[in-house]
Design a protein around this motif. Structure first.
Motif, PDB file in Angstrom:
ATOM      1  N   ALA A 266      75.604  -3.412  57.066  1.00 18.29           N
ATOM      2  CA  ALA A 266      76.733  -2.829  56.330  1.00 18.29           C
ATOM      3  C   ALA A 266      77.566  -3.921  55.671  1.00 18.29           C
ATOM      4  N   TRP A 267      77.753  -5.029  56.387  1.00 21.56           N
ATOM      5  CA  TRP A 267      78.499  -6.158  55.809  1.00 21.56           C
ATOM      6  C   TRP A 267      77.745  -6.771  54.635  1.00 21.56           C
ATOM      7  N   LEU A 268      76.434  -6.896  54.773  1.00 21.27           N
ATOM      8  CA  LEU A 268      75.624  -7.448  53.698  1.00 21.27           C
ATOM      9  C   LEU A 268      75.729  -6.567  52.457  1.00 21.27           C
ATOM     10  N   GLY A 269      75.559  -5.270  52.642  1.00 18.44           N
ATOM     11  CA  GLY A 269      75.725  -4.331  51.537  1.00 18.44           C
ATOM     12  C   GLY A 269      74.590  -4.358  50.531  1.00 18.44           C
ATOM     13  N   ARG A 270      74.529  -3.298  49.744  1.00 14.90           N
ATOM     14  CA  ARG A 270      73.445  -3.137  48.781  1.00 14.90           C
ATOM     15  C   ARG A 270      73.514  -4.183  47.673  1.00 14.90           C
ATOM     16  N   ASP A 271      74.681  -4.397  47.108  1.00 12.83           N
ATOM     17  CA  ASP A 271      74.814  -5.328  45.986  1.00 12.83           C
ATOM     18  C   ASP A 271      74.521  -6.763  46.409  1.00 12.83           C
TER      19      ASP A 271
ATOM     20  N   ALA B 176      64.171   3.660  48.066  1.00 11.49           N
ATOM     21  CA  ALA B 176      63.829   5.075  47.898  1.00 11.49           C
ATOM     22  C   ALA B 176      63.060   5.589  49.110  1.00 11.49           C
ATOM     23  N   TRP B 177      62.140   4.743  49.629  1.00 12.37           N
ATOM     24  CA  TRP B 177      61.380   5.144  50.813  1.00 12.37           C
ATOM     25  C   TRP B 177      62.300   5.327  52.015  1.00 12.37           C
ATOM     26  N   PHE B 178      63.256   4.413  52.174  1.00  9.39           N
ATOM     27  CA  PHE B 178      64.145   4.502  53.329  1.00  9.39           C
ATOM     28  C   PHE B 178      65.064   5.714  53.226  1.00  9.39           C
TER      29      PHE B 178
ATOM     30  N   ILE C  59      64.928  -2.724  61.947  1.00  2.95           N
ATOM     31  CA  ILE C  59      65.161  -1.451  61.273  1.00  2.95           C
ATOM     32  C   ILE C  59      66.651  -1.123  61.175  1.00  2.95           C
ATOM     33  N   SER C  60      67.468  -1.715  62.036  1.00  2.00           N
ATOM     34  CA  SER C  60      68.901  -1.433  62.018  1.00  2.00           C
ATOM     35  C   SER C  60      69.580  -2.004  60.773  1.00  2.00           C
ATOM     36  N   ILE C  61      69.040  -3.086  60.228  1.00  4.74           N
ATOM     37  CA  ILE C  61      69.685  -3.744  59.084  1.00  4.74           C
ATOM     38  C   ILE C  61      69.628  -2.879  57.827  1.00  4.74           C
ATOM     39  N   PRO C  62      68.441  -2.368  57.417  1.00  3.72           N
ATOM     40  CA  PRO C  62      68.440  -1.475  56.244  1.00  3.72           C
ATOM     41  C   PRO C  62      69.238  -0.197  56.474  1.00  3.72           C
ATOM     42  N   ALA C  63      69.304   0.267  57.732  1.00  4.10           N
ATOM     43  CA  ALA C  63      70.124   1.442  58.022  1.00  4.10           C
ATOM     44  C   ALA C  63      71.592   1.148  57.717  1.00  4.10           C
ATOM     45  N   GLY C  64      72.035  -0.059  58.031  1.00  2.00           N
ATOM     46  CA  GLY C  64      73.400  -0.445  57.720  1.00  2.00           C
ATOM     47  C   GLY C  64      73.612  -0.634  56.236  1.00  2.00           C
ATOM     48  N   ILE C  65      72.639  -1.260  55.558  1.00  2.00           N
ATOM     49  CA  ILE C  65      72.745  -1.476  54.114  1.00  2.00           C
ATOM     50  C   ILE C  65      72.875  -0.143  53.377  1.00  2.00           C
ATOM     51  N   GLU C  66      72.080   0.840  53.807  1.00  2.00           N
ATOM     52  CA  GLU C  66      72.076   2.145  53.153  1.00  2.00           C
ATOM     53  C   GLU C  66      73.168   3.074  53.690  1.00  2.00           C
TER      54      GLU C  66
ATOM     55  N   PHE D 153      72.698   7.643  63.193  1.00  2.00           N
ATOM     56  CA  PHE D 153      72.060   6.372  63.545  1.00  2.00           C
ATOM     57  C   PHE D 153      72.101   6.141  65.051  1.00  2.00           C
ATOM     58  N   LEU D 154      73.261   6.346  65.648  1.00  2.00           N
ATOM     59  CA  LEU D 154      73.400   6.126  67.086  1.00  2.00           C
ATOM     60  C   LEU D 154      72.577   7.138  67.883  1.00  2.00           C
ATOM     61  N   GLY D 155      72.535   8.383  67.412  1.00  2.00           N
ATOM     62  CA  GLY D 155      71.757   9.398  68.113  1.00  2.00           C
ATOM     63  C   GLY D 155      70.263   9.103  68.086  1.00  2.00           C
ATOM     64  N   LEU D 156      69.757   8.759  66.914  1.00  2.00           N
ATOM     65  CA  LEU D 156      68.334   8.429  66.786  1.00  2.00           C
ATOM     66  C   LEU D 156      67.985   7.161  67.547  1.00  2.00           C
ATOM     67  N   THR D 157      68.887   6.183  67.501  1.00  2.00           N
ATOM     68  CA  THR D 157      68.664   4.926  68.224  1.00  2.00           C
ATOM     69  C   THR D 157      68.638   5.172  69.729  1.00  2.00           C
ATOM     70  N   THR D 158      69.567   5.992  70.206  1.00  2.00           N
ATOM     71  CA  THR D 158      69.611   6.297  71.637  1.00  2.00           C
ATOM     72  C   THR D 158      68.346   7.015  72.089  1.00  2.00           C
ATOM     73  N   ALA D 159      67.921   8.021  71.316  1.00  2.00           N
ATOM     74  CA  ALA D 159      66.730   8.797  71.691  1.00  2.00           C
ATOM     75  C   ALA D 159      65.475   7.926  71.683  1.00  2.00           C
ATOM     76  N   GLY D 160      65.277   7.156  70.608  1.00  2.00           N
ATOM     77  CA  GLY D 160      64.086   6.311  70.522  1.00  2.00           C
ATOM     78  C   GLY D 160      64.089   5.217  71.573  1.00  2.00           C
ATOM     79  N   SER D 161      65.253   4.614  71.796  1.00  2.00           N
ATOM     80  CA  SER D 161      65.350   3.539  72.792  1.00  2.00           C
ATOM     81  C   SER D 161      65.131   4.070  74.199  1.00  2.00           C
ATOM     82  N   LEU D 162      65.640   5.274  74.478  1.00  2.00           N
ATOM     83  CA  LEU D 162      65.465   5.850  75.815  1.00  2.00           C
ATOM     84  C   LEU D 162      63.992   6.085  76.125  1.00  2.00           C
ATOM     85  N   ILE D 163      63.236   6.541  75.127  1.00  2.00           N
ATOM     86  CA  ILE D 163      61.803   6.754  75.331  1.00  2.00           C
ATOM     87  C   ILE D 163      61.100   5.421  75.606  1.00  2.00           C
ATOM     88  N   TRP D 164      61.349   4.439  74.734  1.00  2.00           N
ATOM     89  CA  TRP D 164      60.725   3.122  74.893  1.00  2.00           C
ATOM     90  C   TRP D 164      61.108   2.489  76.230  1.00  2.00           C
ATOM     91  N   ASN D 165      62.406   2.493  76.537  1.00  2.00           N
ATOM     92  CA  ASN D 165      62.875   1.884  77.776  1.00  2.00           C
ATOM     93  C   ASN D 165      62.307   2.583  78.999  1.00  2.00           C
TER      94      ASN D 165
END
Length: 228
Positions: free
Chosen positions: A93-98, A120-122, A143-150, A157-169
């Motif tokens: 998010a700090w980096l930003g698109r521009d 466009a894909w993201f 994957i978190s960096i482009p999510a912040g940029i976009e 973001f937090l919900g998907l991250t929590t769900a995916g991380s919980l499965i992996w962990n």
């Protein structure tokens, strides 16, 4: 936790180049318990060379020895995953698109058109990428960096991250829990998977660079023909 220390330095696991990481993770868990496992995983997200495939099974093994419960191991490691991902989201998010596009313009063999395609894909698949990306080595962090940029909505973001991380962990923590002192077996098989991912990335990178060089040569030849 002396049994943990002996397991981390066991000859069967010390042959791995990651033996030092195991000792480091054990020392943190020994000092502050389950929150130490969460801290180690948060750092793993920020520094991908630190392998969750070692830290998570050790957390499960620690739980099997009664140092903390399996539920605590899952809660703290997942919290650590989310906090690490949130920090990288903030970086994006700090980096930003521009600013990101300005940096890309200075990178050889990378066209803004390529960035537009990735963007466009993201925008189309970003939610799935964030969820499933948590289960792929290396990409788990990146994957978190482009999510912040976009500027992906934070709650999603937090919900998907929590769900995916919980499965992996859960896969690795439970593996360490049931394997006990043989926890390092998990790292061995996970290491194979990680090598496959790295090989795929390298092949993709070589293909991309080769195609860009060929495209550059074709354009240069066309310009030369037009000038003549």
């Amino acid at each position: 936790m002396s049994i943990l220390i002996s397991a981390a330095t066991d000859p069967s696991s010390s042959d791995s180049a990651l033996g030092g990481v195991a000792e480091w993770a054990v020392s943190i868990m020994e000092a502050i318990g389950a929150p130490g496992a969460g801290l180690a995983i948060a750092l793993e997200n920020l520094f991908p060379p630190l392998p969750s495939e070692v830290i998570l099974p050790l957390a499960g093994f620690a739980a099997s020895q009664g140092n903390f419960s399996i539920v605590e191991a899952l809660i703290w490691t997942t919290l650590g995953s989310v906090l690490g991902a949130w920090a990288l989201y903030g970086l994006g998010a700090w980096l930003g698109r521009d600013r990101m596009r300005a940096i890309v313009e200075k990178v050889p063999l990378v066209d803004i058109e390529d960035v537009d395609k990735v963007e466009a894909w993201f925008l189309k698949h970003g939610y799935k990428a964030v969820f499933f990306g948590r289960m792929i080595p290396i990409f788990r962090s990146l994957i978190s960096i482009p999510a912040g940029i976009e500027k992906m909505p934070m709650l999603k973001f937090l919900g998907l991250t929590t769900a995916g991380s919980l499965i992996w962990n859960s896969i690795f923590v439970f593996s360490g829990f049931f394997l006990g002192e043989s926890w390092h077996i998990v790292e061995e098989y996970a290491g194979i998977f990680q090598k496959i991912v790295i090989a795929a990335v390298l092949i993709g990178g070589i293909w991309y660079i080769t195609s860009k060089i060929r495209s550059y040569r074709r354009k240069k030849a066309q310009r030369t023909a037009e000038d003549s």
